[in-house]
Design an enzyme around this catalytic site. Structure first.
Site, PDB file in Angstrom:
ATOM      1  CG  HIS A  72     -11.688   6.739  74.734  1.00  0.00           C
ATOM      2  ND1 HIS A  72     -10.633   7.578  74.988  1.00  0.00           N
ATOM      3  CD2 HIS A  72     -11.156   5.659  74.102  1.00  0.00           C
ATOM      4  CE1 HIS A  72      -9.507   7.031  74.532  1.00  0.00           C
ATOM      5  NE2 HIS A  72      -9.791   5.871  73.985  1.00  0.00           N
ATOM      6  CE1 TYR A 202     -10.159  16.039  77.900  1.00  0.00           C
ATOM      7  CE2 TYR A 202      -9.447  18.265  77.371  1.00  0.00           C
ATOM      8  CZ  TYR A 202     -10.096  17.101  77.024  1.00  0.00           C
ATOM      9  OH  TYR A 202     -10.681  17.004  75.782  1.00  0.00           O
ATOM     10  N   PRO A 294      -9.558  24.296  71.366  1.00  0.00           N
ATOM     11  CG  PRO A 294      -7.461  23.508  70.757  1.00  0.00           C
ATOM     12  CD  PRO A 294      -8.250  24.750  70.915  1.00  0.00           C
ATOM     13  CE  LYS A 298     -17.809  19.371  72.860  1.00  0.00           C
ATOM     14  NZ  LYS A 298     -18.270  18.001  72.628  1.00  0.00           N
ATOM     15  CE1 TYR A 386     -14.450  14.202  75.573  1.00  0.00           C
ATOM     16  CE2 TYR A 386     -13.800  16.415  76.225  1.00  0.00           C
ATOM     17  CZ  TYR A 386     -13.493  15.193  75.658  1.00  0.00           C
ATOM     18  OH  TYR A 386     -12.230  14.970  75.160  1.00  0.00           O
TER      19      TYR A 386
END
Ligand code: FAS
Ligand code: PHB
Length: 392
Positions: A72, A202, A294, A298, A386
């Protein structure tokens, strides 16, 4: 029994450490409380940072990951009915994340270790560590078949997760614990439904956070914020889907596709760090030393980062007789662990509704989301964290 490094725990930390040590010609034995089947089927993390993918590919365990992993190049933040894409690769010089389930990583590492003649003892009971301040620490345990055993080691790696025996084996006065529990949890499901969007979403909603993820072109992974003491029995499939649609539906009508729910679970949200991550000849790695919420994807990746540092430190000791990297293991890992803790806290604080908020926090969160999705500098900061900060 005797080995150079005794490893407690066959999770990502323990198995990757054993694999990396083997690459350096260093012997290890992995002791695991659960069965092979249990650890290979336990549903947990789903997102691999670029650094984790690189380690697996560079050390020869990334073939299936390259075939089956979903690469991604972006994620989306959704709020007030609109989705905003964060161009991870464009903002980080081409880095990406790969969606590949944790239990698949576990399968690949176990297969590689066993093919290389590695020793992984499953279903061991009563593990205890001894003489960790001596030059010959020991692990005692019971094998289902073989009775009481003792493993003499040069070092012990505590990779046995948050509820393991390693951290409690260190005298309390020698450790400082930093602990934060969040006032909510995540209800997670696996659904047999083709993901209705290419990338992770998200979502901030007044009823609570929701996350759209996936495991394959046929399996969607979904989470929704719930009470910290939520009872899964109160959540029928119908109620879960209704709540997910309420939180995800955007003004253009998008919402996840439904399908049979294959698995449901509740995961607590916690930030935890213990300092130092070593005592005598016992070294803690992964969840045994730290837990992150979460929201930043990570936990698994931080475990891999720890054992990369630890494997290099053991190599320095065994091959060149130098102990400096072992002495600085904890400081090296904690510097990165706290930056990852910060990012995970920031993502969690931006995206979740906090109980008792009379509106100020909601306006602040919406302003933060508006800023992050309209400022290249803010987007770049999110993206570089990220995809993964440089590994130690
Ligand atoms: P692990 O807990 O994975 O492995 C420890 C191993 O030690 C286990 O196999 C355990 O059986 C074994 N063990 C424990 N005590 C023992 C003993 N006394 N003797 C022998 N063996 C013992 N992270 C994310 O990034 N994204 C997510 O979505 C996510 N979801 C999660 C959901 C759940 C329910 C949980 C619990 C964690 C989740 N995590 C997630 C975090 C998770 O992925 C961890 O960060 C990751 O598994 C850490 O790996 P390890 O440190 O190897 O610990
Ligand atoms: C998952 O796919 O399980 C997942 C993805 C991103 C997260 C947490 C979990 O932040």
């Amino acid at each position: 029994m005797r080995t150079q490094v005794g490893i407690i725990g066959a999770g990502p930390a323990g198995l990757m450490l054993s694999h990396l040590l083997h690459q350096e010609g260093i012997e290890s034995v992995v002791l695991e409380a659960r069965s092979r089947q249990y650890v290979e089927e336990r549903v947990r993390a789903g997102v691999l940072e670029q650094g984790t993918v690189d380690v697996m590919v560079e050390t020869g365990v990334g073939e299936r990951l390259k075939r089956e992993g979903l690469v991604h190049h972006g994620i989306e933040l959704s709020f007030l009915g609109r989705r905003h894409r964060i161009d991870l690769s464009g903002l980080t010089g081409g880095k990406a994340i790969t969606v590949y389930a944790q239990h698949e990583v576990i399968k690949d590492l176990i297969a590689a270790r066993l093919a290389a003649g590695g020793q992984i003892l499953f279903e061991v009971d009563g593990v205890s560590v001894h003489e960790i301040q001596s030059a010959a620490p020991k692990i005692r345990f019971r094998e289902r078949a073989g009775g009481e055993r003792e493993l003499s080691c040069d070092f012990i790696a505590g990779c046995d997760g948050f509820h393991g025996v390693s951290r409690p084996s260190i005298p309390e006065g020698a450790l400082t614990v930093f602990d934060r529990t969040y006032p909510f949890a995540w209800l997670g499901i696996l659904a047999e439904a083709a993901p209705a969007s290419e990338e992770l979403i998200y979502t901030y909603h007044e009823r609570g956070f929701a996350l759209f993820s996936m495991r394959s072109p046929a399996v969607t992974r979904l989470y929704l914020q719930c009470a910290p003491d939520e009872n899964l029995a109160n959540w029928s499939d119908g109620r879960i889907w209704e709540e997910l649609h309420t939180r995800f539906r955007t003004s253009d009508g998008w919402t996840p596709a439904e399908g049979p729910i294959l698995q449901k679970s509740i995961a607590e949200m916690r930030g935890f760090v213990v300092e130092p991550m070593q005592f005598g000849r016992l070294f803690l790695a992964g969840d045994a030393a730290h837990i992150v919420p979460p929201t930043g994807a990570k936990g698994l990746n931080l475990a891999i980062a720890d054992v990369r540092v630890l494997a290099r430190a053991f190599a320095e000791f065994f091959k060149r007789g130098r102990g400096e990297k072992l002495d600085s293991y904890s400081a090296t890992c904690l510097r990165r662990a706290w930056k990852v803790q910060r990012f995970s806290w920031w993502m969690t604080s931006m995206l979740h509704r906090f109980p008792g908020d009379a509106g100020f926090d909601q306006r602040r969160q919406l302003a933060e989301l508006d800023y992050v999705t309209s400022s290249r500098a803010a987007m770049t900061s999110l993206a570089e964290n990220y995809v993964g900060l440089p590994m130690g």
